[in-house]
Scaffold this motif. Structure first.
Motif, PDB file in Angstrom:
ATOM      1  N   LEU A 148      14.063  80.854  10.824  1.00 14.26           N
ATOM      2  CA  LEU A 148      14.497  81.999  11.629  1.00 14.26           C
ATOM      3  C   LEU A 148      13.285  82.758  12.161  1.00 14.26           C
ATOM      4  O   LEU A 148      12.819  83.709  11.538  1.00 14.26           O
ATOM      5  N   PRO A 149      12.778  82.378  13.325  1.00 13.95           N
ATOM      6  CA  PRO A 149      11.604  83.056  13.854  1.00 13.95           C
ATOM      7  C   PRO A 149      11.828  84.549  14.118  1.00 13.95           C
ATOM      8  O   PRO A 149      10.873  85.311  14.200  1.00 13.95           O
ATOM      9  N   CYS A 150      13.068  84.977  14.189  1.00 16.63           N
ATOM     10  CA  CYS A 150      13.358  86.398  14.412  1.00 16.63           C
ATOM     11  C   CYS A 150      13.451  87.179  13.102  1.00 16.63           C
ATOM     12  O   CYS A 150      13.632  88.398  13.115  1.00 16.63           O
ATOM     13  N   LEU A 151      13.290  86.510  11.960  1.00 22.26           N
ATOM     14  CA  LEU A 151      13.308  87.200  10.664  1.00 22.26           C
ATOM     15  C   LEU A 151      11.999  87.943  10.478  1.00 22.26           C
ATOM     16  O   LEU A 151      10.931  87.352  10.480  1.00 22.26           O
ATOM     17  N   THR A 152      12.110  89.249  10.344  1.00 22.76           N
ATOM     18  CA  THR A 152      10.929  90.092  10.150  1.00 22.76           C
ATOM     19  C   THR A 152      10.890  90.576   8.700  1.00 22.76           C
ATOM     20  O   THR A 152      11.867  90.444   7.961  1.00 22.76           O
ATOM     21  N   ASP A 153       9.759  91.138   8.324  1.00 24.71           N
ATOM     22  CA  ASP A 153       9.640  91.697   6.986  1.00 24.71           C
ATOM     23  C   ASP A 153      10.662  92.802   6.751  1.00 24.71           C
ATOM     24  O   ASP A 153      11.231  92.909   5.665  1.00 24.71           O
ATOM     25  N   ILE A 202      20.666  86.856   1.262  1.00 23.80           N
ATOM     26  CA  ILE A 202      21.617  87.464   0.330  1.00 23.80           C
ATOM     27  C   ILE A 202      22.353  86.374  -0.441  1.00 23.80           C
ATOM     28  O   ILE A 202      22.444  86.416  -1.675  1.00 23.80           O
ATOM     29  N   GLY A 203      22.840  85.387   0.263  1.00 23.78           N
ATOM     30  CA  GLY A 203      23.561  84.283  -0.385  1.00 23.78           C
ATOM     31  C   GLY A 203      22.693  83.515  -1.361  1.00 23.78           C
ATOM     32  O   GLY A 203      23.143  83.169  -2.465  1.00 23.78           O
ATOM     33  N   ASP A 204      21.457  83.245  -0.975  1.00 25.42           N
ATOM     34  CA  ASP A 204      20.527  82.533  -1.865  1.00 25.42           C
ATOM     35  C   ASP A 204      20.284  83.325  -3.145  1.00 25.42           C
ATOM     36  O   ASP A 204      20.304  82.769  -4.242  1.00 25.42           O
ATOM     37  N   VAL A 252      27.898  95.564   1.639  1.00 25.63           N
ATOM     38  CA  VAL A 252      26.786  94.629   1.814  1.00 25.63           C
ATOM     39  C   VAL A 252      26.844  94.115   3.250  1.00 25.63           C
ATOM     40  O   VAL A 252      27.426  93.067   3.520  1.00 25.63           O
ATOM     41  N   PRO A 253      26.243  94.865   4.178  1.00 23.93           N
ATOM     42  CA  PRO A 253      26.238  94.392   5.562  1.00 23.93           C
ATOM     43  C   PRO A 253      25.353  93.155   5.695  1.00 23.93           C
ATOM     44  O   PRO A 253      24.299  93.067   5.069  1.00 23.93           O
ATOM     45  N   LYS A 254      25.809  92.220   6.494  1.00 23.74           N
ATOM     46  CA  LYS A 254      25.065  90.976   6.692  1.00 23.74           C
ATOM     47  C   LYS A 254      24.908  90.710   8.181  1.00 23.74           C
ATOM     48  O   LYS A 254      25.796  91.002   8.974  1.00 23.74           O
ATOM     49  N   THR A 255      23.767  90.171   8.519  1.00 23.95           N
ATOM     50  CA  THR A 255      23.509  89.701   9.882  1.00 23.95           C
ATOM     51  C   THR A 255      23.170  88.220   9.781  1.00 23.95           C
ATOM     52  O   THR A 255      23.013  87.683   8.677  1.00 23.95           O
ATOM     53  N   ASP A 256      23.004  87.575  10.907  1.00 18.09           N
ATOM     54  CA  ASP A 256      22.612  86.164  10.894  1.00 18.09           C
ATOM     55  C   ASP A 256      21.289  85.974  10.153  1.00 18.09           C
ATOM     56  O   ASP A 256      21.087  84.979   9.469  1.00 18.09           O
ATOM     57  N   GLU A 257      20.397  86.957  10.281  1.00 16.19           N
ATOM     58  CA  GLU A 257      19.077  86.844   9.663  1.00 16.19           C
ATOM     59  C   GLU A 257      19.106  87.129   8.159  1.00 16.19           C
ATOM     60  O   GLU A 257      18.303  86.580   7.409  1.00 16.19           O
TER      61      GLU A 257
END
Length: 114
Positions: free
Chosen positions: A19-24, A60-62, A50-55
């Motif tokens: 996910l290149p759009c995953l930021t710190d 969270i699941g892991d 627990v809000p979730k986005t694609d990123e």
């Protein structure tokens, strides 16, 4: 590195890589929400969302899957100890984010897991 933190960090590396759009900042948000999600699995934090986005959903699941697989089953790991491990990694993400505002943690950690 040969402890449980390695599992969580290896999972984060995979997420950053795909996910290149995953930021710190998103990673820190995901780790915060992972703590809530794993608490909910053990009957706590029921009133928290627990809000979730694609990123963030994968992180969270892991974290939840690893927690369910290990808490109470491996070396008497407790929920409190597991949450402390997530906090430790989150602090590392924040520390490396301070040096490289976008993906500093990924740039640091990928060197440890070639």
């Amino acid at each position: 590195m040969n402890d449980f933190n390695d599992d969580i960090e290896a999972g984060l590396i995979r997420r950053y890589a795909i996910l290149p759009c995953l930021t710190d900042l998103l990673c820190m948000l995901a780790l915060d929400n992972a703590k809530i999600a794993i608490k909910q699995e053990f009957g706590f934090a029921r009133n928290e969302s627990v809000p979730k986005t694609d990123e963030t959903a994968g992180i969270i699941g892991d974290c939840v899957a690893r927690g369910l697989a290990r808490i109470g089953k491996v070396n008497d790991l407790t929920l409190k100890e597991y949450l402390a491990r997530i906090d430790k990694i989150r602090r590392s993400v924040a520390r490396h984010h301070a040096f490289d505002a976008s993906r500093g943690y990924y740039n640091f950690i990928k060197k440890l897991f070639p």
